[in-house]
Design a protein around this motif. Structure first.
Motif, PDB file in Angstrom:
ATOM      1  N   VAL A 124       0.811  -1.205  -0.077  1.00 54.43           N
ATOM      2  CA  VAL A 124       0.103  -0.284  -0.095  1.00 54.43           C
ATOM      3  C   VAL A 124       0.948   1.069  -0.065  1.00 54.43           C
ATOM      4  O   VAL A 124       1.829   1.402   0.598  1.00 54.43           O
ATOM      5  CB  VAL A 124      -0.892  -0.111   1.114  1.00 54.43           C
ATOM      6  N   SER A 125       0.452   2.343  -0.731  1.00 55.29           N
ATOM      7  CA  SER A 125       1.086   3.668  -0.891  1.00 55.29           C
ATOM      8  C   SER A 125      -0.050   4.572  -0.673  1.00 55.29           C
ATOM      9  O   SER A 125      -1.309   4.361  -0.758  1.00 55.29           O
ATOM     10  CB  SER A 125       2.039   3.665  -2.127  1.00 55.29           C
ATOM     11  N   ALA A 126       0.403   5.679  -0.359  1.00 50.61           N
ATOM     12  CA  ALA A 126      -0.450   6.962  -0.300  1.00 50.61           C
ATOM     13  C   ALA A 126       0.037   8.326  -0.807  1.00 50.61           C
ATOM     14  O   ALA A 126       1.192   8.311  -0.671  1.00 50.61           O
ATOM     15  CB  ALA A 126      -0.830   7.307   1.291  1.00 50.61           C
ATOM     16  N   GLU A 127      -0.747   9.201  -1.326  1.00 56.96           N
ATOM     17  CA  GLU A 127      -0.239  10.406  -1.832  1.00 56.96           C
ATOM     18  C   GLU A 127      -1.578  11.467  -1.778  1.00 56.96           C
ATOM     19  O   GLU A 127      -2.694  10.996  -2.014  1.00 56.96           O
ATOM     20  CB  GLU A 127       0.209  10.134  -3.321  1.00 56.96           C
ATOM     21  N   LEU A 128      -0.771  12.733  -1.491  1.00 57.14           N
ATOM     22  CA  LEU A 128      -1.801  13.801  -1.383  1.00 57.14           C
ATOM     23  C   LEU A 128      -1.853  14.402  -3.213  1.00 57.14           C
ATOM     24  O   LEU A 128      -0.620  14.436  -3.640  1.00 57.14           O
ATOM     25  CB  LEU A 128      -1.264  14.903  -0.753  1.00 57.14           C
ATOM     26  N   ALA A 129      -2.840  14.749  -3.430  1.00 56.92           N
ATOM     27  CA  ALA A 129      -3.057  15.425  -4.688  1.00 56.92           C
ATOM     28  C   ALA A 129      -3.498  16.633  -4.400  1.00 56.92           C
ATOM     29  O   ALA A 129      -4.718  16.973  -4.274  1.00 56.92           O
ATOM     30  CB  ALA A 129      -4.134  14.569  -5.657  1.00 56.92           C
ATOM     31  N   PRO A 130      -2.788  17.716  -4.446  1.00 54.44           N
ATOM     32  CA  PRO A 130      -3.145  19.076  -4.366  1.00 54.44           C
ATOM     33  C   PRO A 130      -3.951  19.894  -5.559  1.00 54.44           C
ATOM     34  O   PRO A 130      -3.558  20.881  -6.179  1.00 54.44           O
ATOM     35  CB  PRO A 130      -1.854  19.902  -4.122  1.00 54.44           C
ATOM     36  N   ARG A 131      -5.109  19.282  -5.945  1.00 57.48           N
ATOM     37  CA  ARG A 131      -6.217  19.509  -6.899  1.00 57.48           C
ATOM     38  C   ARG A 131      -7.155  19.428  -6.437  1.00 57.48           C
ATOM     39  O   ARG A 131      -7.769  19.271  -5.399  1.00 57.48           O
ATOM     40  CB  ARG A 131      -5.750  18.504  -8.125  1.00 57.48           C
ATOM     41  N   GLU A 132      -8.346  20.008  -7.649  1.00 57.12           N
ATOM     42  CA  GLU A 132      -9.741  19.689  -7.422  1.00 57.12           C
ATOM     43  C   GLU A 132     -10.176  18.177  -7.310  1.00 57.12           C
ATOM     44  O   GLU A 132      -9.194  17.409  -8.015  1.00 57.12           O
ATOM     45  CB  GLU A 132     -10.343  20.337  -8.242  1.00 57.12           C
ATOM     46  N   THR A 133     -10.819  17.910  -6.191  1.00 60.39           N
ATOM     47  CA  THR A 133     -11.148  16.388  -6.065  1.00 60.39           C
ATOM     48  C   THR A 133     -11.497  15.709  -7.179  1.00 60.39           C
ATOM     49  O   THR A 133     -10.964  14.479  -7.636  1.00 60.39           O
ATOM     50  CB  THR A 133     -12.336  16.203  -5.164  1.00 60.39           C
ATOM     51  N   VAL A 134     -12.694  16.012  -8.030  1.00 60.75           N
ATOM     52  CA  VAL A 134     -12.867  15.317  -9.435  1.00 60.75           C
ATOM     53  C   VAL A 134     -11.844  15.068 -10.362  1.00 60.75           C
ATOM     54  O   VAL A 134     -11.640  13.971 -10.835  1.00 60.75           O
ATOM     55  CB  VAL A 134     -14.289  16.013  -9.818  1.00 60.75           C
ATOM     56  N   PRO A 135     -11.139  16.192 -10.832  1.00 60.52           N
ATOM     57  CA  PRO A 135      -9.966  15.853 -11.641  1.00 60.52           C
ATOM     58  C   PRO A 135      -8.913  14.940 -11.315  1.00 60.52           C
ATOM     59  O   PRO A 135      -8.471  14.061 -11.959  1.00 60.52           O
ATOM     60  CB  PRO A 135      -9.640  17.013 -12.127  1.00 60.52           C
ATOM     61  N   ALA A 136      -8.537  15.208  -9.982  1.00 59.60           N
ATOM     62  CA  ALA A 136      -7.763  14.488  -9.396  1.00 59.60           C
ATOM     63  C   ALA A 136      -8.157  12.945  -9.261  1.00 59.60           C
ATOM     64  O   ALA A 136      -7.285  11.859  -9.809  1.00 59.60           O
ATOM     65  CB  ALA A 136      -7.464  14.785  -7.829  1.00 59.60           C
ATOM     66  N   LEU A 137      -9.271  12.410  -9.041  1.00 61.07           N
ATOM     67  CA  LEU A 137      -9.792  11.051  -9.011  1.00 61.07           C
ATOM     68  C   LEU A 137      -9.800  10.558 -10.365  1.00 61.07           C
ATOM     69  O   LEU A 137      -9.453   9.369 -10.456  1.00 61.07           O
ATOM     70  CB  LEU A 137     -10.989  11.005  -8.016  1.00 61.07           C
ATOM     71  N   LEU A 138     -10.204  11.306 -11.247  1.00 61.46           N
ATOM     72  CA  LEU A 138     -10.378  10.783 -12.673  1.00 61.46           C
ATOM     73  C   LEU A 138      -9.040  10.414 -13.234  1.00 61.46           C
ATOM     74  O   LEU A 138      -8.906   9.574 -13.962  1.00 61.46           O
ATOM     75  CB  LEU A 138     -11.114  11.912 -13.430  1.00 61.46           C
ATOM     76  N   ASP A 139      -8.200  11.264 -13.073  1.00 63.98           N
ATOM     77  CA  ASP A 139      -6.676  10.915 -13.285  1.00 63.98           C
ATOM     78  C   ASP A 139      -6.114   9.827 -12.688  1.00 63.98           C
ATOM     79  O   ASP A 139      -5.429   9.049 -13.329  1.00 63.98           O
ATOM     80  CB  ASP A 139      -5.759  12.249 -13.174  1.00 63.98           C
ATOM     81  N   ALA A 140      -6.337   9.810 -11.530  1.00 63.24           N
ATOM     82  CA  ALA A 140      -5.975   8.485 -10.632  1.00 63.24           C
ATOM     83  C   ALA A 140      -6.425   7.363 -11.218  1.00 63.24           C
ATOM     84  O   ALA A 140      -6.027   6.275 -11.224  1.00 63.24           O
ATOM     85  CB  ALA A 140      -6.334   8.914  -9.309  1.00 63.24           C
ATOM     86  N   ALA A 141      -7.835   7.315 -11.705  1.00 60.47           N
ATOM     87  CA  ALA A 141      -8.799   6.018 -12.032  1.00 60.47           C
ATOM     88  C   ALA A 141      -8.227   5.707 -13.453  1.00 60.47           C
ATOM     89  O   ALA A 141      -8.032   4.483 -13.688  1.00 60.47           O
ATOM     90  CB  ALA A 141     -10.082   6.544 -12.224  1.00 60.47           C
ATOM     91  N   ARG A 142      -7.822   6.562 -14.174  1.00 60.61           N
ATOM     92  CA  ARG A 142      -7.040   6.185 -15.593  1.00 60.61           C
ATOM     93  C   ARG A 142      -5.806   5.144 -15.503  1.00 60.61           C
ATOM     94  O   ARG A 142      -5.808   4.292 -16.325  1.00 60.61           O
ATOM     95  CB  ARG A 142      -6.632   7.586 -16.246  1.00 60.61           C
ATOM     96  N   ASP A 143      -5.266   5.308 -14.392  1.00 58.85           N
ATOM     97  CA  ASP A 143      -4.053   4.290 -14.229  1.00 58.85           C
ATOM     98  C   ASP A 143      -4.233   3.349 -13.450  1.00 58.85           C
ATOM     99  O   ASP A 143      -3.345   2.435 -12.880  1.00 58.85           O
ATOM    100  CB  ASP A 143      -2.820   5.307 -13.637  1.00 58.85           C
ATOM    101  N   ALA A 144      -5.662   2.983 -12.909  1.00 56.00           N
ATOM    102  CA  ALA A 144      -5.903   2.143 -11.875  1.00 56.00           C
ATOM    103  C   ALA A 144      -6.905   0.820 -12.267  1.00 56.00           C
ATOM    104  O   ALA A 144      -7.407   1.098 -13.609  1.00 56.00           O
ATOM    105  CB  ALA A 144      -6.602   2.830 -10.844  1.00 56.00           C
ATOM    106  N   GLU A 145      -6.471  -0.436 -11.850  1.00 60.06           N
ATOM    107  CA  GLU A 145      -7.437  -1.464 -12.369  1.00 60.06           C
ATOM    108  C   GLU A 145      -8.971  -1.216 -11.933  1.00 60.06           C
ATOM    109  O   GLU A 145      -9.820  -1.466 -12.632  1.00 60.06           O
ATOM    110  CB  GLU A 145      -7.056  -2.680 -11.616  1.00 60.06           C
ATOM    111  N   MET A 146      -9.185  -0.626 -10.678  1.00 61.48           N
ATOM    112  CA  MET A 146     -10.512   0.097 -10.539  1.00 61.48           C
ATOM    113  C   MET A 146     -10.184   1.257  -9.494  1.00 61.48           C
ATOM    114  O   MET A 146      -9.377   1.038  -8.862  1.00 61.48           O
ATOM    115  CB  MET A 146     -11.352  -0.970  -9.871  1.00 61.48           C
ATOM    116  N   LEU A 147     -11.148   2.049  -9.280  1.00 62.74           N
ATOM    117  CA  LEU A 147     -11.455   3.023  -8.295  1.00 62.74           C
ATOM    118  C   LEU A 147     -12.229   2.860  -7.371  1.00 62.74           C
ATOM    119  O   LEU A 147     -13.540   2.362  -7.698  1.00 62.74           O
ATOM    120  CB  LEU A 147     -11.639   4.576  -8.872  1.00 62.74           C
ATOM    121  N   VAL A 148     -12.022   2.846  -5.922  1.00 60.05           N
ATOM    122  CA  VAL A 148     -12.850   2.594  -4.893  1.00 60.05           C
ATOM    123  C   VAL A 148     -13.317   3.888  -4.153  1.00 60.05           C
ATOM    124  O   VAL A 148     -12.425   4.837  -3.812  1.00 60.05           O
ATOM    125  CB  VAL A 148     -12.474   1.543  -3.973  1.00 60.05           C
ATOM    126  N   LEU A 149     -14.468   4.039  -4.087  1.00 62.76           N
ATOM    127  CA  LEU A 149     -15.135   5.377  -3.326  1.00 62.76           C
ATOM    128  C   LEU A 149     -15.777   5.082  -2.209  1.00 62.76           C
ATOM    129  O   LEU A 149     -16.541   3.964  -2.318  1.00 62.76           O
ATOM    130  CB  LEU A 149     -15.686   6.302  -4.276  1.00 62.76           C
TER     131      LEU A 149
END
Length: 285
Positions: free
Chosen positions: A81-106
């Motif tokens: 497990v790793s963790a990181e801060l994304a100093p950005r608006e929530t929606v674009p930050a999560l959508l960008d993270a989701a593009r590189d993920a097997e799945m996104l969990v909320l």
């Protein structure tokens, strides 16, 4: 599965985040994948004057992640497990993270809660525009079972959703419950997962069409027991009722029409609010 892609979970300071993170941790171990925690926050602009670290928003954001990483490692031995801060608006930050993920969990608020989504419109935007599966985990989900439920469109089956559902059932060792709702039998109704045309046209042989939609996936996953179900209930009700007793509900999502408020359709909306288990929304390829 895309090689090397992690399971990503969006984390905030609300009570819904830890249950979502623990679900994602179990899924990461089940799939032998890394887990990546993302916490998006908007730094002050212009930059705030220097403050003691206990008054610094980034300090508390990092502390949130550090504490949750420690909790996950203690609870799930062997988890990467790793963790990181994304100093950005929530929606674009999560959508960008989701593009590189097997799945996104909320995380999602409890059932029957007004809004019902992580941070209100955030979950709606992510569900509508995510390019890979998005899983909504309720804060009050019941204990997991191995069974997986999936809504099936007869007119235009979502192959990505069926693949995801069969794969999930195979990994869990459970039964796949495939439901086509909104039909009164052969020749009537439309499928869960094809929101726009639900119930508006007749189709011959609903049983045969459901069997045909599942056949290639049953052949690919011969070890997965499949229970087929046709129900005359409206799709939004039928899919929620079929999910009872399952550990995961899988729904397909067609391309979202552009607009300020994304339209998810009644089935996805009902499932996220009322399904008794986590809900996976899988976009059509």
């Amino acid at each position: 599965m895309r090689m090397g892609a992690p399971i990503t979970v969006g984390v905030d300071g609300f009570a819904e985040s830890p249950p979502a993170a623990h679900w994602a941790a179990r899924e990461a171990l089940l799939r032998d994948l890394r887990l990546r925690l993302i916490h998006a926050w908007n730094p002050p602009s212009p930059p705030a004057p220097a403050l003691p670290h206990e008054d610094d928003q980034s300090y508390w954001s990092q502390r949130l992640l550090t504490d949750l990483v420690g909790e996950l490692r203690d609870t799930h031995p062997g988890l990467r497990v790793s963790a990181e801060l994304a100093p950005r608006e929530t929606v674009p930050a999560l959508l960008d993270a989701a593009r590189d993920a097997e799945m996104l969990v909320l995380g999602s608020s409890g059932r029957d809660t007004p809004g019902g989504f992580l941070l209100g419109s955030t979950g709606r935007q992510i569900l509508a525009h995510g390019v890979h599966p998005v899983i909504m985990v309720h804060a009050d989900d019941q204990p997991l079972t191995a069974d997986v439920a999936v809504g099936v469109s007869l007119r235009q089956p979502n192959e990505e959703a069926l693949r995801f559902a069969f794969d999930a059932a195979a990994r869990r060792g459970g039964v796949l419950r495939a439901v086509h709702a909104g039909t009164s039998g052969p020749g009537h109704g439309e499928a869960v997962g094809h929101e726009e045309a639900a119930g508006d046209e007749e189709e011959p042989g609903a049983e045969g069409a459901l069997e045909a939609a599942l056949r290639p996936w049953r052949e690919r996953y011969p070890g997965v027991p499949v229970a087929e179900a046709l129900t005359a209930e409206r799709p939004a009700l039928g899919v929620v009722h079929t999910a009872s007793g399952s550990g995961l509900l899988v729904l397909g999502r067609d391309e979202t029409e552009p607009g300020p408020v994304p339209h998810l359709g009644s089935v996805i909306h009902a499932a996220v609010h009322h399904a008794p288990c986590p809900v996976a929304v899988v976009p059509r390829g």
